[in-house]
Structure formats: structure tokens, C-alpha cells
Design a protein around this motif. Sequence first.
Motif, PDB file in Angstrom:
ATOM      1  N   THR A  59       0.763  -1.226   0.002  1.00 52.55           N
ATOM      2  CA  THR A  59      -0.013   0.017   0.073  1.00 52.55           C
ATOM      3  C   THR A  59       0.834   1.248  -0.001  1.00 52.55           C
ATOM      4  O   THR A  59       0.437   2.162  -0.654  1.00 52.55           O
ATOM      5  CB  THR A  59      -0.944   0.031   1.087  1.00 52.55           C
ATOM      6  N   GLU A  60       1.811   1.090   0.625  1.00 51.69           N
ATOM      7  CA  GLU A  60       3.006   2.297   0.677  1.00 51.69           C
ATOM      8  C   GLU A  60       4.004   2.208  -0.339  1.00 51.69           C
ATOM      9  O   GLU A  60       4.620   3.343  -0.474  1.00 51.69           O
ATOM     10  CB  GLU A  60       3.539   2.402   2.035  1.00 51.69           C
ATOM     11  N   LYS A  61       4.130   1.137  -1.051  1.00 52.99           N
ATOM     12  CA  LYS A  61       5.182   0.892  -1.995  1.00 52.99           C
ATOM     13  C   LYS A  61       6.447   1.059  -1.353  1.00 52.99           C
ATOM     14  O   LYS A  61       7.236   1.725  -1.929  1.00 52.99           O
ATOM     15  CB  LYS A  61       4.906   1.703  -3.444  1.00 52.99           C
ATOM     16  N   SER A  62       6.565   0.450  -0.348  1.00 55.80           N
ATOM     17  CA  SER A  62       7.943   0.739   0.228  1.00 55.80           C
ATOM     18  C   SER A  62       8.367  -0.927   0.627  1.00 55.80           C
ATOM     19  O   SER A  62       7.524  -1.847   1.003  1.00 55.80           O
ATOM     20  CB  SER A  62       7.849   1.296   1.671  1.00 55.80           C
ATOM     21  N   PHE A  63       9.710  -1.093   0.849  1.00 55.77           N
ATOM     22  CA  PHE A  63      10.283  -2.405   0.694  1.00 55.77           C
ATOM     23  C   PHE A  63      11.618  -2.402   1.671  1.00 55.77           C
ATOM     24  O   PHE A  63      12.213  -1.275   1.630  1.00 55.77           O
ATOM     25  CB  PHE A  63      10.605  -3.242  -0.578  1.00 55.77           C
ATOM     26  N   LYS A  64      11.829  -3.492   2.306  1.00 61.15           N
ATOM     27  CA  LYS A  64      13.111  -3.594   3.052  1.00 61.15           C
ATOM     28  C   LYS A  64      13.923  -4.844   2.310  1.00 61.15           C
ATOM     29  O   LYS A  64      13.027  -5.775   2.333  1.00 61.15           O
ATOM     30  CB  LYS A  64      13.100  -3.809   4.421  1.00 61.15           C
ATOM     31  N   LYS A  96      -7.585  11.277   6.719  1.00 58.34           N
ATOM     32  CA  LYS A  96      -8.279  10.302   7.707  1.00 58.34           C
ATOM     33  C   LYS A  96      -8.531   8.862   6.825  1.00 58.34           C
ATOM     34  O   LYS A  96      -8.420   8.790   5.573  1.00 58.34           O
ATOM     35  CB  LYS A  96      -9.660  10.683   7.696  1.00 58.34           C
ATOM     36  N   VAL A  97      -8.651   7.835   7.570  1.00 57.43           N
ATOM     37  CA  VAL A  97      -8.623   6.595   7.047  1.00 57.43           C
ATOM     38  C   VAL A  97      -9.825   5.935   7.532  1.00 57.43           C
ATOM     39  O   VAL A  97     -10.235   6.112   8.344  1.00 57.43           O
ATOM     40  CB  VAL A  97      -7.324   5.366   7.569  1.00 57.43           C
ATOM     41  N   ASN A  98     -10.502   5.168   6.354  1.00 59.38           N
ATOM     42  CA  ASN A  98     -11.881   4.463   6.605  1.00 59.38           C
ATOM     43  C   ASN A  98     -11.814   2.987   6.905  1.00 59.38           C
ATOM     44  O   ASN A  98     -12.451   2.504   7.935  1.00 59.38           O
ATOM     45  CB  ASN A  98     -12.887   4.677   5.406  1.00 59.38           C
ATOM     46  N   ASN A  99     -10.874   2.552   6.113  1.00 58.56           N
ATOM     47  CA  ASN A  99     -10.821   1.057   6.228  1.00 58.56           C
ATOM     48  C   ASN A  99      -9.272   0.462   5.584  1.00 58.56           C
ATOM     49  O   ASN A  99      -8.589   1.513   5.056  1.00 58.56           O
ATOM     50  CB  ASN A  99     -11.980   0.124   5.673  1.00 58.56           C
ATOM     51  N   ILE A 100      -8.872  -0.514   6.124  1.00 58.77           N
ATOM     52  CA  ILE A 100      -7.837  -1.135   5.471  1.00 58.77           C
ATOM     53  C   ILE A 100      -8.202  -2.370   4.956  1.00 58.77           C
ATOM     54  O   ILE A 100      -8.920  -3.345   5.422  1.00 58.77           O
ATOM     55  CB  ILE A 100      -6.383  -1.381   6.617  1.00 58.77           C
ATOM     56  N   LYS A 101      -7.591  -2.670   3.750  1.00 57.82           N
ATOM     57  CA  LYS A 101      -8.149  -3.927   2.747  1.00 57.82           C
ATOM     58  C   LYS A 101      -6.834  -4.720   2.578  1.00 57.82           C
ATOM     59  O   LYS A 101      -5.562  -4.315   2.388  1.00 57.82           O
ATOM     60  CB  LYS A 101      -8.581  -3.503   1.468  1.00 57.82           C
ATOM     61  N   ALA A 102      -7.030  -5.897   2.386  1.00 57.88           N
ATOM     62  CA  ALA A 102      -5.914  -6.829   2.182  1.00 57.88           C
ATOM     63  C   ALA A 102      -5.314  -6.446   0.642  1.00 57.88           C
ATOM     64  O   ALA A 102      -6.163  -6.441  -0.313  1.00 57.88           O
ATOM     65  CB  ALA A 102      -6.277  -8.280   1.981  1.00 57.88           C
ATOM     66  N   MET A 104      -3.568  -8.348  -0.912  1.00 57.40           N
ATOM     67  CA  MET A 104      -3.060  -9.267  -1.682  1.00 57.40           C
ATOM     68  C   MET A 104      -3.694 -10.569  -0.731  1.00 57.40           C
ATOM     69  O   MET A 104      -3.977 -10.401   0.598  1.00 57.40           O
ATOM     70  CB  MET A 104      -1.688  -9.614  -1.852  1.00 57.40           C
ATOM     71  N   PRO A 105      -3.922 -11.792  -1.327  1.00 56.88           N
ATOM     72  CA  PRO A 105      -4.519 -12.945  -0.760  1.00 56.88           C
ATOM     73  C   PRO A 105      -3.239 -13.378   0.557  1.00 56.88           C
ATOM     74  O   PRO A 105      -2.159 -13.186   0.260  1.00 56.88           O
ATOM     75  CB  PRO A 105      -4.684 -13.977  -1.580  1.00 56.88           C
ATOM     76  N   GLY A 106      -3.694 -13.765   1.800  1.00 61.02           N
ATOM     77  CA  GLY A 106      -2.801 -14.159   2.568  1.00 61.02           C
ATOM     78  C   GLY A 106      -3.340 -14.688   3.800  1.00 61.02           C
ATOM     79  O   GLY A 106      -4.554 -15.010   3.881  1.00 61.02           O
ATOM     80  N   LEU A 107      -2.351 -14.613   4.743  1.00 63.06           N
ATOM     81  CA  LEU A 107      -2.974 -15.309   6.419  1.00 63.06           C
ATOM     82  C   LEU A 107      -2.421 -14.158   7.503  1.00 63.06           C
ATOM     83  O   LEU A 107      -1.610 -13.682   7.214  1.00 63.06           O
ATOM     84  CB  LEU A 107      -2.098 -16.533   6.490  1.00 63.06           C
ATOM     85  N   SER A 155      -7.518 -16.684   6.831  1.00 63.91           N
ATOM     86  CA  SER A 155      -7.166 -16.626   5.355  1.00 63.91           C
ATOM     87  C   SER A 155      -8.017 -15.685   4.793  1.00 63.91           C
ATOM     88  O   SER A 155      -9.185 -15.402   5.076  1.00 63.91           O
ATOM     89  CB  SER A 155      -7.245 -17.821   4.712  1.00 63.91           C
ATOM     90  N   VAL A 156      -7.366 -14.725   4.067  1.00 67.23           N
ATOM     91  CA  VAL A 156      -7.874 -13.539   3.439  1.00 67.23           C
ATOM     92  C   VAL A 156      -7.925 -13.359   1.983  1.00 67.23           C
ATOM     93  O   VAL A 156      -6.736 -13.946   1.489  1.00 67.23           O
ATOM     94  CB  VAL A 156      -7.694 -12.146   4.423  1.00 67.23           C
ATOM     95  N   GLU A 157      -8.848 -12.520   1.326  1.00 67.82           N
ATOM     96  CA  GLU A 157      -8.570 -12.388  -0.041  1.00 67.82           C
ATOM     97  C   GLU A 157      -8.246 -11.185  -0.390  1.00 67.82           C
ATOM     98  O   GLU A 157      -8.484 -10.087   0.474  1.00 67.82           O
ATOM     99  CB  GLU A 157     -10.063 -12.923  -0.785  1.00 67.82           C
ATOM    100  N   LYS A 158      -7.522 -10.935  -1.642  1.00 63.84           N
ATOM    101  CA  LYS A 158      -7.314  -9.506  -1.909  1.00 63.84           C
ATOM    102  C   LYS A 158      -8.637  -8.390  -1.682  1.00 63.84           C
ATOM    103  O   LYS A 158      -9.687  -9.174  -2.348  1.00 63.84           O
ATOM    104  CB  LYS A 158      -6.729  -9.458  -3.469  1.00 63.84           C
ATOM    105  N   ASN A 159      -8.161  -7.399  -1.301  1.00 68.36           N
ATOM    106  CA  ASN A 159      -9.340  -6.246  -1.179  1.00 68.36           C
ATOM    107  C   ASN A 159     -10.415  -6.490  -0.185  1.00 68.36           C
ATOM    108  O   ASN A 159     -11.413  -5.729   0.021  1.00 68.36           O
ATOM    109  CB  ASN A 159     -10.089  -6.014  -2.646  1.00 68.36           C
ATOM    110  N   GLN A 160     -10.026  -7.739   0.600  1.00 69.48           N
ATOM    111  CA  GLN A 160     -11.181  -7.932   1.956  1.00 69.48           C
ATOM    112  C   GLN A 160     -10.769  -6.741   2.817  1.00 69.48           C
ATOM    113  O   GLN A 160      -9.795  -6.765   3.161  1.00 69.48           O
ATOM    114  CB  GLN A 160     -11.010  -9.283   2.479  1.00 69.48           C
TER     115      GLN A 160
END
Length: 166
Positions: A59-64, A96-102, A104-107, A155-160
Motif C-alpha cells: 500500500t505504501e510501495k515501500s520495501f526492505k 483520515k482512513v476509513n478502512n484497511i483492505k488486504a 493480496m491474498p494471505g494469512l 485466510s483473507v482474499e485480496k481487497n477484503q
Amino acid sequence: MLKVTINEQQTFEVETQPKQTLLNGKPFEWDLVALNKGHFHIIQNNHSYNVEVLEADYTEKSFKVKINQNIYNVAAKDRFDLLLEQMGMSSAAKNKVNNIKAPMPGLIWDIKVQVGDTVKAGDVVLVLVAMKMENALKSQGEGTVKSIKVAKGDSVEKNQILIEFD
């Protein structure tokens, strides 16, 4: 075109074209091989590099990343991020943030907040494991946790929707 910043010090323009990659407008020759999830091998100018993605925040397009035992923080902005920034809308959109979505799919590996907690932009709210990598999902803005729609181990799906804010 991407604008990539490394360790908040060096910035490069990267453009991927069908047959070549340009770095600051000049051809960049390299061979990249994906070894397994989050591990790569790169050869560039007869030098060999082992690369491991340690953390990824899509979401932030940041990586280590770890390259030959050295750790680098990499932030990327695509043309839309740059346009919003140019228009002065990048910080306004994140107040202001309303929600956070996945992303990508994951755990769901860990949840760092509880209902009623107040978060600011950049606070880690949960950890999602995808493709054998831990991804720290951060709040894009300020808010109070209204509800948590998932539990550890789900387990979650993308955009959940994972977390909702007031």
C-alpha cells in the motif's frame, strides 16, 4: 515510470520498456532470476548480487531488501503518486482512513491494534503473510479502530476489508 528512493537519500527514475530498463534515462543492463519466494539473483556488470525481500508494504510501495548482506529501505512512487503529489493532494488524501483492505491474498499473522485504539499514518496495524513473506500493513491516515473484521490465523482474499475506522 517509477521514482525510487533508497534509504531516503538516493533517488532514481526507473522506466521499464518492453525490451529494456532505463535508469535515469540510460539503458540499464542486468539479469534477474527469481530463485524462490522473496529471493532473487542479479548479475549486473559482471557482479553477482543475492537479493532477499525482508518486508513489503504494497500500500505504501515501500520495501526492505537485503542485497549481499546489506539492508536497504526502498520506496517507490508511480506516475499516479507523482501526479497527486504535484497537485498537492498526497497528504490530504491520507489525513483520515476509513478502512484497511488486504493488498493480496494471505494469512493474518498478527494484529497490532484493538477496537478503540487511535492510529496515525504509518502505524503498523496488522501483519499479513503472503508468499512466505511477512507484510506489515500500516495505517494510511489517522483514525480510531471501529471494528476488526479478521482474527489471527484467518485466510483473507485480496481487497477484503480487514479493519474499519471511525
